[in-house]
Design a protein around this motif. Structure first.
Motif, PDB file in Angstrom:
ATOM      1  N   LEU A   1       1.308  -1.404  -0.059  1.00  0.00           N
ATOM      2  CA  LEU A   1       0.091  -0.231   0.166  1.00  0.00           C
ATOM      3  C   LEU A   1       0.521   1.100   0.125  1.00  0.00           C
ATOM      4  O   LEU A   1       0.901   2.513  -0.366  1.00  0.00           O
ATOM      5  N   ALA A   2       2.303   1.504   0.418  1.00  0.00           N
ATOM      6  CA  ALA A   2       2.461   1.977   0.344  1.00  0.00           C
ATOM      7  C   ALA A   2       3.475   3.021  -0.722  1.00  0.00           C
ATOM      8  O   ALA A   2       3.562   3.881  -0.831  1.00  0.00           O
ATOM      9  N   THR A   3       3.799   1.725  -1.648  1.00  0.00           N
ATOM     10  CA  THR A   3       4.191   1.580  -2.632  1.00  0.00           C
ATOM     11  C   THR A   3       3.134   1.647  -4.019  1.00  0.00           C
ATOM     12  O   THR A   3       3.987   2.553  -4.957  1.00  0.00           O
ATOM     13  N   GLY A   4       2.325   1.246  -3.749  1.00  0.00           N
ATOM     14  CA  GLY A   4       1.617   0.970  -4.750  1.00  0.00           C
ATOM     15  C   GLY A   4       2.000  -0.115  -5.764  1.00  0.00           C
ATOM     16  O   GLY A   4       1.645  -0.320  -6.812  1.00  0.00           O
ATOM     17  N   VAL A   5       2.981  -0.922  -5.371  1.00  0.00           N
ATOM     18  CA  VAL A   5       2.739  -2.148  -6.123  1.00  0.00           C
ATOM     19  C   VAL A   5       2.570  -2.978  -5.913  1.00  0.00           C
ATOM     20  O   VAL A   5       3.096  -3.525  -4.918  1.00  0.00           O
ATOM     21  N   GLU A   6       3.086  -3.800  -7.235  1.00  0.00           N
ATOM     22  CA  GLU A   6       2.293  -5.015  -6.690  1.00  0.00           C
ATOM     23  C   GLU A   6       3.447  -5.847  -6.084  1.00  0.00           C
ATOM     24  O   GLU A   6       4.336  -6.700  -6.656  1.00  0.00           O
ATOM     25  N   VAL A   7       3.237  -7.292  -5.041  1.00  0.00           N
ATOM     26  CA  VAL A   7       4.330  -7.605  -4.004  1.00  0.00           C
ATOM     27  C   VAL A   7       4.385  -9.052  -5.012  1.00  0.00           C
ATOM     28  O   VAL A   7       5.225  -9.906  -5.397  1.00  0.00           O
ATOM     29  N   GLU A   8       2.833  -9.423  -5.035  1.00  0.00           N
ATOM     30  CA  GLU A   8       2.358 -11.199  -5.533  1.00  0.00           C
ATOM     31  C   GLU A   8       0.984 -11.596  -5.981  1.00  0.00           C
ATOM     32  O   GLU A   8       0.547 -10.774  -5.505  1.00  0.00           O
ATOM     33  N   SER A   9       1.310 -12.403  -6.546  1.00  0.00           N
ATOM     34  CA  SER A   9       0.145 -12.644  -6.939  1.00  0.00           C
ATOM     35  C   SER A   9       0.119 -14.886  -7.135  1.00  0.00           C
ATOM     36  O   SER A   9       1.084 -15.193  -6.877  1.00  0.00           O
ATOM     37  N   ALA A  10      -1.310 -14.843  -7.002  1.00  0.00           N
ATOM     38  CA  ALA A  10      -1.312 -16.542  -6.731  1.00  0.00           C
ATOM     39  C   ALA A  10      -3.269 -16.638  -7.691  1.00  0.00           C
ATOM     40  O   ALA A  10      -3.878 -15.520  -7.711  1.00  0.00           O
ATOM     41  N   VAL A  11      -3.107 -17.766  -8.519  1.00  0.00           N
ATOM     42  CA  VAL A  11      -3.849 -18.190  -9.047  1.00  0.00           C
ATOM     43  C   VAL A  11      -4.395 -18.991  -9.157  1.00  0.00           C
ATOM     44  O   VAL A  11      -3.206 -20.531  -9.119  1.00  0.00           O
ATOM     45  N   VAL A  12      -5.266 -19.853  -8.512  1.00  0.00           N
ATOM     46  CA  VAL A  12      -6.084 -21.185  -8.673  1.00  0.00           C
ATOM     47  C   VAL A  12      -7.044 -21.547  -9.075  1.00  0.00           C
ATOM     48  O   VAL A  12      -7.636 -20.446  -9.271  1.00  0.00           O
ATOM     49  N   PRO A  13      -6.856 -22.563 -10.417  1.00  0.00           N
ATOM     50  CA  PRO A  13      -7.876 -22.550 -10.442  1.00  0.00           C
ATOM     51  C   PRO A  13      -8.718 -24.654  -9.883  1.00  0.00           C
ATOM     52  O   PRO A  13      -8.673 -24.793  -9.328  1.00  0.00           O
ATOM     53  N   GLY A  14     -10.107 -24.514 -10.421  1.00  0.00           N
ATOM     54  CA  GLY A  14     -10.798 -25.208  -9.656  1.00  0.00           C
ATOM     55  C   GLY A  14     -12.052 -25.212 -10.054  1.00  0.00           C
ATOM     56  O   GLY A  14     -12.192 -25.497 -11.434  1.00  0.00           O
ATOM     57  N   GLU A  15     -13.404 -26.466  -9.580  1.00  0.00           N
ATOM     58  CA  GLU A  15     -14.451 -26.544  -9.998  1.00  0.00           C
ATOM     59  C   GLU A  15     -14.937 -26.244  -8.690  1.00  0.00           C
ATOM     60  O   GLU A  15     -15.624 -26.422  -7.574  1.00  0.00           O
ATOM     61  N   VAL A  16     -16.626 -25.694  -9.546  1.00  0.00           N
ATOM     62  CA  VAL A  16     -17.257 -24.806  -8.833  1.00  0.00           C
ATOM     63  C   VAL A  16     -17.950 -26.299  -7.770  1.00  0.00           C
ATOM     64  O   VAL A  16     -18.653 -27.362  -8.425  1.00  0.00           O
ATOM     65  N   THR A  17     -18.093 -26.635  -6.130  1.00  0.00           N
ATOM     66  CA  THR A  17     -18.577 -27.748  -5.970  1.00  0.00           C
ATOM     67  C   THR A  17     -19.670 -27.259  -4.375  1.00  0.00           C
ATOM     68  O   THR A  17     -20.667 -28.135  -4.312  1.00  0.00           O
TER      69      THR A  17
END
Length: 197
Positions: free
Chosen positions: A51-67
Motif C-alpha cells: 500500500l505504501a508504494t502501490g507496487v504489486e508484491v505477488e499473486s496467486a491464481v488457482v483453477p478449480g471446479e464449483v462444488t
C-alpha cells in the motif's frame, strides 16, 4: 441449504466487529473469483499490493471446479474454499484482504468478506459493485463522497464514490476492520478506476 445457513450462523458468532486494525496495513490482498459460464470451472486470484508504494508484491491464481450451487446469500460457500487456497499459495501473509463482495451488508449480516475473514483469521472488508440488501441515497458526484448503506436504522456500510462522475461502490466491513478504515483504504486502492486495483 438449511445446513449452510446453520454453519453461517455459527461462524457469525466468531465475527469481530469491535477490534479493527490498530495501524494502517502495509500488505493488502485483493481476491476475486471468475466463473466459466459453460462449465463448472472456476478460477480464484489473490494479488498482494504494498500500500505504501502501490507496487504489486505477488499473486496467486488457482483453477478449480464449483462444488456448491449458486444460492443468493450463500455465495461464500462457493468461493471461500478456492480463495483460501489462493491465499495459502502466497509467500507473504497480507495484513488485510479486500473481497469483491459484501461484508455485513448481507441478509444474515455475514457475507463473503465476513466468512473469509473469520475462516482465514485475517482482517477483511468487501467492495461490491451493486447493493444487495440495503437502501441508500446517492452520494455526491465527487471522489470521496459517500452516503450510508442502511437497512432500516441499521448502517451496514457506505455507498462510496471512488471516481468523480462514476457509479459508486458499496463498502462494508468483514472481520476486524472499521468502516472508516475500509472507506479510506478503498479510496487508497482506487487512484484511477472505480474498483480497487
Amino acid at each position: 441449504m438449511a445446513e449452510a445457513e446453520r454453519i453461517q450462523e455459527q461462524l457469525r458468532q466468531r465475527l469481530d466487529l469491535h477490534n479493527p486494525l490498530p495501524t494502517e496495513p502495509r500488505l493488502v490482498a485483493g481476491v476475486d473469483v471468475s466463473y466459466d459460464k459453460s462449465s463448472p470451472r472456476i478460477t480464484a486470484a489473490a494479488v498482494v499490493f504494498d500500500l505504501a508504494t502501490g507496487v504489486e508484491v505477488e499473486s496467486a491464481v488457482v483453477p478449480g471446479e464449483v462444488t456448491f450451487p449458486y444460492v443468493p446469500g450463500l455465495l461464500a460457500f462457493r468461493e471461500v474454499p478456492i480463495l483460501l487456497t489462493a491465499l495459502e499459495r502466497l509467500a507473504a501473509r497480507p495484513d488485510l484482504v479486500v473481497c469483491d463482495g459484501y461484508g455485513i451488508a448481507h441478509p444474515r449480516r455475514f457475507g463473503l468478506a465476513c466468512h473469509l475473514g473469520v475462516v482465514a483469521g485475517l482482517p477483511t472488508f468487501g467492495v461490491a459493485k451493486t447493493p444487495f440488501v440495503a437502501g441508500f441515497d446517492a452520494p455526491g458526484e465527487h471522489r470521496g463522497d459517500w452516503s450510508p448503506l442502511r437497512a432500516g436504522d441499521e448502517v451496514l456500510g457506505r455507498v462510496l464514490r471512488t471516481q468523480t462522475g462514476v457509479k459508486p461502490v458499496f463498502v462494508s466491513v468483514g472481520h476486524r476492520t472499521a468502516l472508516e478504515q475500509a472507506t479510506t483504504l478503498t479510496l487508497n486502492l482506487t487512484p484511477r478506476y472505480r474498483l480497487p486495483e
